[in-house]
Design a protein around this motif. Structure first.
Motif, PDB file in Angstrom:
ATOM      1  N   ILE A   2      53.397   9.457  41.488  1.00  0.00           N
ATOM      2  CA  ILE A   2      52.279   8.297  41.855  1.00  0.00           C
ATOM      3  C   ILE A   2      52.061   8.714  43.588  1.00  0.00           C
ATOM      4  CG2 ILE A   2      52.911   5.642  43.551  1.00  0.00           C
ATOM      5  CD1 ILE A   2      55.343   5.918  41.875  1.00  0.00           C
ATOM      6  N   PRO A   3      50.194   8.514  43.575  1.00  0.00           N
ATOM      7  CA  PRO A   3      49.667   9.152  44.661  1.00  0.00           C
ATOM      8  C   PRO A   3      50.267   8.635  46.196  1.00  0.00           C
ATOM      9  CG  PRO A   3      48.392   7.842  43.259  1.00  0.00           C
ATOM     10  CD  PRO A   3      49.320   7.693  43.048  1.00  0.00           C
ATOM     11  N   GLU A   4      50.121   9.474  46.836  1.00  0.00           N
ATOM     12  CA  GLU A   4      51.104   9.596  48.434  1.00  0.00           C
ATOM     13  C   GLU A   4      50.187   8.170  49.056  1.00  0.00           C
ATOM     14  OE1 GLU A   4      51.512  11.063  53.104  1.00  0.00           O
ATOM     15  OE2 GLU A   4      50.840  12.639  51.162  1.00  0.00           O
ATOM     16  N   ARG A   5      50.056   6.665  49.384  1.00  0.00           N
ATOM     17  CA  ARG A   5      49.537   5.640  50.082  1.00  0.00           C
ATOM     18  C   ARG A   5      48.646   5.976  51.188  1.00  0.00           C
ATOM     19  NH1 ARG A   5      49.634   0.961  48.685  1.00  0.00           N
ATOM     20  NH2 ARG A   5      51.863   1.473  47.564  1.00  0.00           N
ATOM     21  N   PHE A   6      47.413   6.510  51.662  1.00  0.00           N
ATOM     22  CA  PHE A   6      47.062   6.686  52.888  1.00  0.00           C
ATOM     23  C   PHE A   6      46.686   5.560  53.767  1.00  0.00           C
ATOM     24  CE2 PHE A   6      43.271   7.493  55.316  1.00  0.00           C
ATOM     25  CZ  PHE A   6      42.948   9.064  55.244  1.00  0.00           C
ATOM     26  N   PRO A   7      46.726   5.717  55.139  1.00  0.00           N
ATOM     27  CA  PRO A   7      47.436   4.621  55.985  1.00  0.00           C
ATOM     28  C   PRO A   7      46.170   4.272  56.408  1.00  0.00           C
ATOM     29  CG  PRO A   7      47.650   6.836  57.302  1.00  0.00           C
ATOM     30  CD  PRO A   7      47.085   7.109  55.957  1.00  0.00           C
ATOM     31  N   VAL A   8      45.204   3.599  55.789  1.00  0.00           N
ATOM     32  CA  VAL A   8      43.544   2.917  55.273  1.00  0.00           C
ATOM     33  C   VAL A   8      43.654   2.563  57.145  1.00  0.00           C
ATOM     34  CG1 VAL A   8      42.022   1.318  54.812  1.00  0.00           C
ATOM     35  CG2 VAL A   8      43.765   2.840  53.258  1.00  0.00           C
ATOM     36  N   THR A   9      43.963   1.583  57.346  1.00  0.00           N
ATOM     37  CA  THR A   9      44.483   0.620  58.587  1.00  0.00           C
ATOM     38  C   THR A   9      44.144   1.114  60.123  1.00  0.00           C
ATOM     39  OG1 THR A   9      45.645  -1.458  57.394  1.00  0.00           O
ATOM     40  CG2 THR A   9      44.995  -1.513  59.781  1.00  0.00           C
ATOM     41  N   GLN A  10      44.980   1.805  60.032  1.00  0.00           N
ATOM     42  CA  GLN A  10      45.554   2.977  61.330  1.00  0.00           C
ATOM     43  C   GLN A  10      44.085   3.808  61.514  1.00  0.00           C
ATOM     44  OE1 GLN A  10      47.916   2.921  63.727  1.00  0.00           O
ATOM     45  NE2 GLN A  10      46.595   5.424  64.478  1.00  0.00           N
ATOM     46  N   ARG A  11      43.571   4.799  60.462  1.00  0.00           N
ATOM     47  CA  ARG A  11      42.572   5.763  60.448  1.00  0.00           C
ATOM     48  C   ARG A  11      41.509   5.126  60.694  1.00  0.00           C
ATOM     49  NH1 ARG A  11      45.660  10.481  58.354  1.00  0.00           N
ATOM     50  NH2 ARG A  11      43.559  11.725  58.985  1.00  0.00           N
ATOM     51  N   LEU A  12      41.132   3.446  59.780  1.00  0.00           N
ATOM     52  CA  LEU A  12      39.602   3.164  60.373  1.00  0.00           C
ATOM     53  C   LEU A  12      39.933   2.780  61.579  1.00  0.00           C
ATOM     54  CD1 LEU A  12      37.437   1.912  58.858  1.00  0.00           C
ATOM     55  CD2 LEU A  12      38.644  -0.065  58.031  1.00  0.00           C
ATOM     56  N   ALA A  13      40.595   2.484  61.954  1.00  0.00           N
ATOM     57  CA  ALA A  13      40.680   1.772  63.753  1.00  0.00           C
ATOM     58  C   ALA A  13      40.268   2.988  64.560  1.00  0.00           C
ATOM     59  CB  ALA A  13      42.074   1.461  63.482  1.00  0.00           C
ATOM     60  N   GLU A  14      41.650   3.863  63.811  1.00  0.00           N
ATOM     61  CA  GLU A  14      40.357   5.260  65.250  1.00  0.00           C
ATOM     62  C   GLU A  14      39.446   5.577  64.553  1.00  0.00           C
ATOM     63  OE1 GLU A  14      43.577   8.350  63.569  1.00  0.00           O
ATOM     64  OE2 GLU A  14      45.646   7.193  63.968  1.00  0.00           O
ATOM     65  N   ALA A  15      38.512   5.495  63.139  1.00  0.00           N
ATOM     66  CA  ALA A  15      37.205   5.955  63.111  1.00  0.00           C
ATOM     67  C   ALA A  15      36.802   5.161  63.758  1.00  0.00           C
ATOM     68  CB  ALA A  15      37.476   6.122  61.879  1.00  0.00           C
ATOM     69  N   LEU A  16      36.913   3.819  63.889  1.00  0.00           N
ATOM     70  CA  LEU A  16      35.889   2.277  64.138  1.00  0.00           C
ATOM     71  C   LEU A  16      36.098   2.914  66.128  1.00  0.00           C
ATOM     72  CD1 LEU A  16      36.599  -0.345  62.678  1.00  0.00           C
ATOM     73  CD2 LEU A  16      34.583   0.875  62.450  1.00  0.00           C
ATOM     74  N   THR A  17      37.009   2.902  67.049  1.00  0.00           N
ATOM     75  CA  THR A  17      37.127   3.712  67.901  1.00  0.00           C
ATOM     76  C   THR A  17      36.118   4.503  68.964  1.00  0.00           C
ATOM     77  OG1 THR A  17      39.361   4.196  68.021  1.00  0.00           O
ATOM     78  CG2 THR A  17      39.145   1.402  68.226  1.00  0.00           C
ATOM     79  N   ARG A  18      35.872   5.463  67.820  1.00  0.00           N
ATOM     80  CA  ARG A  18      35.595   7.117  68.522  1.00  0.00           C
ATOM     81  C   ARG A  18      34.076   6.832  68.268  1.00  0.00           C
ATOM     82  NH1 ARG A  18      39.761   9.567  65.448  1.00  0.00           N
ATOM     83  NH2 ARG A  18      38.472   9.220  63.556  1.00  0.00           N
TER      84      ARG A  18
END
Length: 453
Positions: A2-18
């Motif tokens: 099973i592939p590792e689940r990516f932390p989408v919500t956290q990393r999307l929030a980080e990218a948007l705030t930058r």
């Protein structure tokens, strides 16, 4: 494995705030400008539609703009989608959700921050597309309306950037919005369909404002096993391991433009309408001499365009027979054609009765739910057979875009539907001023938003 689940919500929030306004190229900024102008136009034209009137009466804002940002977003989003004339991208009606959410928040920001509106729009597109890109099959396949489901996430992303939320608050807004989406395709062709866009805009605004005031949500609301992607996935196989695109590439608005609608009907009908218009333009095509009409489209679009014998204007927006035959009959399909008198035209009704649908088993390799092409074939009373071109991308599609003259013509037509609206030139001026004179643009956009009511 099973592939590792990516932390989408956290990393999307980080990218948007930058994100910063200078991150937008001229191309992306121009696409945001076109989206704002097109949405302002269709919102103005939609404000008098029945679902908007009912909504305003219930909210108590018949005469004036409501005070609560969420109510402003709810009404403006419903109006933007009321005519089904608003743009489409990433499986849904992106601008009818994101632009109303941003206009609703104007009173909540300082005038100088109006310069952030194009960036906030791009951020909303990014949040929407980051979520939708993890599905190979559109939510329509299971009866879900992507605009109602994905819209809150897009609006929350846009609102978070406009309001300058930090990472934690942005993450909470995205996760909260993931809990607030809804919309069923069974309500296409009814007054409830545009309400999906209004509720999505409202949900995104509410999520961002609540997060700004300290309300929390799960840190993994998008990607968790019981989160948005897994719960709503038509096939149960969303991509949960893919990294967030914005961490590795440009904003999607740099490479993908929303498709601008040429006709105020469901986008599933647009390819067939272009085919019908091509036939109408033939010198030997006389609608009165047609004996039979054959329309080729995809099975999913045939299901979406469910009203073969529409009894209301709302149903006519989701009628393949109405759209194709009106185009064959008049050589156009504009706002004036979506009216009760046009729908009741006995000649049009007689022509609609001659229609047969052919469902294609050839699929478009890049567009989920589309046939390889749509087409119309006419059998004439004298035995001739007229064939339309095979239409793969209708006029207005991102790959077959409208020219500036056509964009301006649509804007002028939409603005003329409501008294007290600025001229098209004035609308262009205020949107163009966002970069160079944000306070002046803020004042003008606030005046425009008030004029919508």
């Amino acid at each position: 494995m099973i592939p590792e689940r990516f932390p989408v919500t956290q990393r999307l929030a980080e990218a948007l705030t930058r994100l910063r306004p200078e991150d937008l190229t001229a191309v992306a900024e121009d696409r945001a400008r076109i989206a704002f102008l097109d949405t302002i136009g269709v919102t103005a034209a939609g404000m008098a539609e029945p679902p908007v009137r009912h909504l305003r009466r219930v909210l108590g804002c018949v005469e004036a703009m409501p005070q609560a940002p969420r109510d402003r977003a709810l009404v403006l989003g419903t109006a933007a989608h009321a005519l089904d004339y608003d743009d489409v991208a990433f499986g849904g009606h992106v601008s009818a959700v994101i632009v109303p959410a941003l206009l609703a928040l104007l009173p909540e920001i300082p005038p100088a921050d109006a310069a952030r509106l194009p960036l906030a729009y791009a951020a909303g597109i990014e949040a929407w597309a980051e979520t939708s890109s993890r599905e190979k099959t559109l939510y329509n396949a299971k009866g879900g309306h992507p605009t109602g489901l994905l819209g809150p996430i897009g609006a929350a992303g846009a609102a978070s950037v406009l309001l300058r939320l930090d990472i934690v608050a942005t993450r909470s807004a995205l996760s909260m919005a993931a809990s607030l989406g809804a919309g069923l395709t069974v309500n296409f062709g009814t007054m409830t369909k545009p309400l999906h866009a209004g509720r999505a805009a409202e949900a995104g605004v509410l999520a961002a404002l609540l997060a700004r005031n300290g309300m929390t949500a799960a840190p993994d609301g998008i990607e968790a096993p019981n989160g948005f992607l897994q719960v709503h996935s038509p096939g149960g196989t969303p991509d949960l391991s893919m990294p967030v695109a914005l961490e590795q590439s440009l904003l999607r608005l740099e490479t993908v433009s929303p498709s601008i609608k040429c006709f105020p009907v469901c986008y599933a009908a647009h390819r067939a309408i272009d085919a019908a218009l091509a036939l109408h333009a033939m010198p030997d095509c006389d609608a009165a001499e047609i004996a039979a009409v054959e329309i080729t489209t995809s099975p999913r679009h045939s299901t979406t365009l469910r009203y073969r014998d529409p009894q209301s204007v709302a149903e006519a927006r989701f009628s393949l027979e109405f759209a194709v035959c009106r185009a064959l009959q008049t050589g156009r399909l504009g706002l004036a054609d979506l009216a009760s008198n046009a729908l009741a035209d006995p000649e049009l009704r007689a022509l609609m009765a001659l229609c047969t649908r052919h469902l294609s088993d050839e699929v478009d390799p890049r567009l989920d739910g589309y046939a390889a092409h749509d087409a119309v074939r006419l059998h004439m009373r004298d035995g001739r057979v007229l064939e339309s071109p095979h239409i793969t991308r209708p006029l207005g599609h991102a790959e077959n875009p409208l020219g500036q003259e056509d964009l301006d013509s649509k804007l002028a037509d939409c603005l003329s539907q409501k008294t007290g609206m600025p001229t098209p030139a004035a609308c262009h001026g205020m949107v163009n001023a966002l970069r160079d004179d944000a306070p002046a643009a803020y004042k003008d956009l606030s005046t425009l938003a008030a004029a919508l009511w």
